[in-house]
Design a protein around this motif. Structure first.
Motif, short mmCIF file in Angstrom:
data_model
loop_
_atom_site.label_atom_id
_atom_site.label_comp_id
_atom_site.label_asym_id
_atom_site.label_seq_id
_atom_site.Cartn_x
_atom_site.Cartn_y
_atom_site.Cartn_z
N THR A 3 0.85 -1.19 0.00
CA THR A 3 0.00 0.00 0.00
C THR A 3 0.88 1.23 0.00
OG1 THR A 3 -1.67 -1.20 1.26
CG2 THR A 3 -1.86 1.18 1.22
N ASN A 8 -3.23 5.20 0.76
CA ASN A 8 -3.75 5.47 2.11
C ASN A 8 -4.52 6.78 2.15
OD1 ASN A 8 -2.82 3.10 3.24
ND2 ASN A 8 -0.94 3.99 4.03
N LYS A 11 -7.87 6.31 0.42
CA LYS A 11 -8.80 5.57 1.28
C LYS A 11 -9.35 6.48 2.37
CE LYS A 11 -9.35 1.23 3.62
NZ LYS A 11 -8.82 -0.12 3.71
N ILE A 162 -4.10 3.63 9.59
CA ILE A 162 -3.42 4.03 8.36
C ILE A 162 -2.29 4.98 8.71
CG2 ILE A 162 -3.67 5.21 6.14
CD1 ILE A 162 -6.65 4.62 6.24
#
Length: 164
Positions: A3, A8, A11, A162
């Protein structure tokens, strides 16, 4: 698959999209946490959140003393809850103020976008945590009852931290 930072951020911004108000938390001079509702003006793809503030508001002095803040979002109807930890900075940028200005803000800043008290708070997120559940309240209640009757744990939905 790894990722990325941009993944991130994407999201995170998908999670807060459409949530009009956030609770903006600062640290006061005594070390106590202070929260107040604020409207997110913009969530930039590069990672900044923008808010209007009065330059003489206590939160301005608090963020100048300790830049660490938390911005909490909740959308119970969609089962979305997000907590963002970051650093806040006071910004006096007339061009950005004009770009973000909406007539409704005149209720707080009667002088409009050129009001001398008007400033921006820019939050740079460092990390976030979120909780989501795709189910509505009826489905959640049925799942809770089923869990109680069978002894199997209830699926709480998605929860993740995150790093930004």
């Amino acid at each position: 698959m790894e990722t990325t930072h941009q993944d991130n951020l994407h999201k995170l911004y998908e999670l807060i999209r459409g949530i009009k108000f956030a609770m903006f938390t600062t640290v006061d001079a005594r070390g106590s946490l202070r929260s107040r509702p604020m409207t997110t003006l913009e969530a930039e793809p590069d990672g900044h959140l923008w808010f209007f503030t009065a330059i003489d508001a206590p939160k301005v002095a608090e963020t100048r003393r300790d830049e660490h803040v938390n911005v909490g979002y909740a959308e119970p109807a969609d089962n979305r809850y997000v907590s963002i930890s970051g650093r806040a900075q006071v910004v006096r940028d007339p061009a950005r103020i004009h770009a973000l200005w909406r007539p409704a803000y005149r209720a707080f800043f009667p002088g409009g976008p050129d009001d001398p008290r008007l400033a921006l708070l820019r939050v740079t997120p460092c990390e976030a945590e979120f909780w989501t559940s795709p189910s509505d309240i009826v489905t959640q209640t049925i799942s809770m009852v089923k869990s109680y009757l069978t002894g199997d744990p209830q699926d709480p939905g998605e929860h993740e931290k995150i790093q930004l």
